[in-house]
Design an enzyme around this catalytic site. Structure first.
Site, PDB file in Angstrom:
ATOM      1  N   LYS A   1       1.181   4.154  -3.266  1.00 53.65           N
ATOM      2  CA  LYS A   1       1.294   5.370  -2.716  1.00 53.65           C
ATOM      3  C   LYS A   1       3.173   6.344  -3.263  1.00 53.65           C
ATOM      4  O   LYS A   1       2.395   8.583  -3.905  1.00 53.65           O
ATOM      5  CB  LYS A   1       0.847   5.841  -1.286  1.00 53.65           C
ATOM      6  CG  LYS A   1      -0.461   5.807  -1.031  1.00 53.65           C
ATOM      7  CD  LYS A   1      -0.432   5.240   0.364  1.00 53.65           C
ATOM      8  CE  LYS A   1      -2.027   4.849   0.831  1.00 53.65           C
ATOM      9  NZ  LYS A   1      -2.114   4.420   2.412  1.00 53.65           N
TER      10      LYS A   1
ATOM     11  N   GLY B   1      -9.127   6.703   6.337  1.00 51.86           N
ATOM     12  CA  GLY B   1     -11.123   6.604   7.297  1.00 51.86           C
ATOM     13  C   GLY B   1     -11.375   7.139   5.780  1.00 51.86           C
ATOM     14  O   GLY B   1     -11.230   8.511   4.733  1.00 51.86           O
TER      15      GLY B   1
ATOM     16  N   ASP C   1       0.789  -1.270  -0.169  1.00 50.69           N
ATOM     17  CA  ASP C   1       0.356  -0.455   0.517  1.00 50.69           C
ATOM     18  C   ASP C   1       1.096   1.006   0.378  1.00 50.69           C
ATOM     19  O   ASP C   1       0.415   2.335  -1.020  1.00 50.69           O
ATOM     20  CB  ASP C   1      -0.871   0.015   1.352  1.00 50.69           C
ATOM     21  CG  ASP C   1      -1.278   0.913   1.008  1.00 50.69           C
ATOM     22  OD1 ASP C   1      -2.689   1.288   1.349  1.00 50.69           O
ATOM     23  OD2 ASP C   1      -1.222   1.864   2.526  1.00 50.69           O
TER      24      ASP C   1
END
Lengths: 319, 176
Positions: free
Chosen positions: A208, A302, A204
């Site tokens: 990015k 989130g 992950d």
């Protein structure tokens, strides 16, 4: 762009938050789709009703999921789960929007990390634009900061862009617990997924930093996950964190994006330095050509946090 | 044009001394006798080499030809000179090694690092678990010559990979 009509693809935490917050930003949601259904209304869907239905029955509406692609919208929000390699179906969703001369805002890392060149090519042939602030560091304005400075004025980006791995490392250091123990705790708290592979193996974070490399290269060079050297945190014993602490240091899963490529690995950093953020916080350091180092930190994941980045991107689009 | 032959420079000499009283003094005498200006002595008493000797680093400032005389007289006096040169070991590198450190012969690993990576070991902390299955960790502090830290790291990586050890590297560059 203000008063935009949004088609939101994906009804996970991010997609649902975009639907919920769109009105606050002055936008109208004309379509929302999950993997099996869609709710469509050119005048704006009843967002509360759609979110209730998703919570109660697991579907957002009665229409086919694919129908959302052909709905009336100005901006397609791609918030389906990240996939690797051909980055489908996310890539085709964005391609479909650009083909209709519509804008696309991505929260899905796959297309930007794995097919950046293809995306930019499609964008060049379209009146629509793509933006993807939400793919890197949740609420933290990283891509827009790079854009403000100009990619040519940033020589490197490094930092912590995976909250799960950071939570595990900071808990291991603070409590003297081993990896397995803290992982179980993180899963109980919902900080780590049942299958934490993407986070703890560094994939992950690597996606990015690959995206940041693509942004920094500004078309001179294209990076994909295959170009990244990736090392995760699963092999780190508690004793390593103890030894680091004795020396005023700690271990963080640090990614680096430079013109030479992308690396993600556990690294020793000063205990009291800016990179040793704790818990699920993220931080990115940008090395600038004339202005030293910038540190930007905040919540990197989130629903509402990431939706904030999506909606800011919508505002940045030019009509 | 500067006359390099007469320029006073700081030179680092690495010695290994037998752990006996008077050894350090015996090693320093030839330096002052030959006209070297003793700048610093780094006496690593707690850090014994695999041969049971104590490494000592001495910084001496003098002109180059006098430096050669100092090294010669040290050797004549039977002092074990490991390295002598104008380069200073002034960059510090701290890494963690993780894996089966004991089973893969840690002292051999470190010896290889010192000889191949051209670095000097200044501190070692080992944390080994009770059982044999779990990984152990070591914090290794090295001094490297200016500008060769990246090189030393690359060599260290190779040595570690050979033994299936994991290297946790520091971030390079000056972190505030």
């Amino acid at each position: 762009m203000s008063g935009a009509r949004l088609a939101v693809l994906g009804a996970g935490a991010v997609g649902r938050s975009v639907v919920e917050l769109a009105a606050e930003y002055g936008h109208t949601v004309t379509a929302v789709a999950d993997s099996s259904s869609a709710a469509i209304d050119p005048d704006g869907i009843d967002t509360a009703a759609v979110l209730d239905r998703k919570a109660d029955s697991g579907v957002v509406g009665d229409a086919d999921a694919d129908a959302a692609l052909d709905a009336e919208y100005d901006v397609l929000v791609e918030a389906t789960p990240t996939t690797l390699d051909d980055a489908e179906p996310g890539f085709s969703h964005v391609a479909h929007a650009l083909d209709r001369d519509r804008h696309a805002v991505l929260a899905n890392k796959g297309p930007v990390a794995e097919r950046y060149g293809d995306l930019r090519e499609l964008e060049a042939d379209s009146d629509g634009q793509i933006r993807f602030e939400a793919t890197v560091g949740g609420a933290i304005p990283i891509c827009s900061t790079i854009a403000d400075f100009g990619a040519g004025h940033i020589t490197a980006a490094r930092g912590v862009l995976n909250g799960t791995a950071n939570f595990i490392l900071s808990r291991m250091a603070a409590e003297g617990l081993d990896y397995e123990h803290v992982l179980a705790e993180a899963q109980d708290l919902g900080v780590a997924e049942a299958d934490p592979t993407f986070d703890v193996e560094g994939i992950d974070a690597a996606l990015k930093f690959v995206i940041l490399s693509n942004v920094l290269a500004a078309g001179d060079q294209e990076f994909t996950l295959d170009d990244a050297t990736v090392d995760g945190i699963t092999d780190i014993p508690g004793s390593a964190l103890d030894l680091a602490a004795e020396d005023g240091r700690t271990i963080r899963l640090i990614g680096e994006a430079t013109p030479d490529g992308v690396t993600v690995a556990p690294r020793l950093v000063p205990d009291d330095g800016p990179l040793s953020v704790t818990g699920t916080l993220n931080i990115v350091q940008l090395e600038t050509t004339h202005a030293g180092r910038l540190n930007i930190s905040g919540r990197g994941a989130g629903g509402p946090e990431t939706a904030t980045a999506v909606l800011s991107d919508v505002s940045r689009l030019t009509e | 044009m500067s006359d390099t032959a007469s320029e006073v420079q700081t030179h680092t000499i690495r010695l290994e001394l037998v752990d006996e009283p008077g050894e350090l003094l015996r090693a320093l005498e030839p330096i002052s006798e030959a006209g070297g200006n003793l700048m610093s002595i780094h006496h690593e008493r707690g850090n014994v080499t695999p041969r049971g000797h104590i490494p000592v680093e001495v910084d001496v400032s003098c002109v180059p030809d006098r430096f050669e005389r100092i090294v010669d007289s040290l050797r004549e006096a039977g002092v074990n000179v490991i390295q002598a040169g104008a380069e200073r070991y002034d960059e510090e590198l701290v890494v963690l090694l993780v894996g089966h450190l004991v089973e893969t012969d840690l002292s051999d690993t470190l010896q290889q690092v010192e000889s191949c990576a051209n670095a000097s070991l200044t501190d070692l902390s080992l944390s080994a678990p009770r059982g044999n299955d779990e990984s152990s960790s070591a914090r290794v502090r090295l001094k490297t010559k200016s500008g060769t830290t990246e090189e030393a790291l690359a060599t260290l990586r190779d040595i570690a990979a050979e033994k299936d050890l994991h290297v946790i590297e520091p971030l390079t560059g000056d972190q505030p």
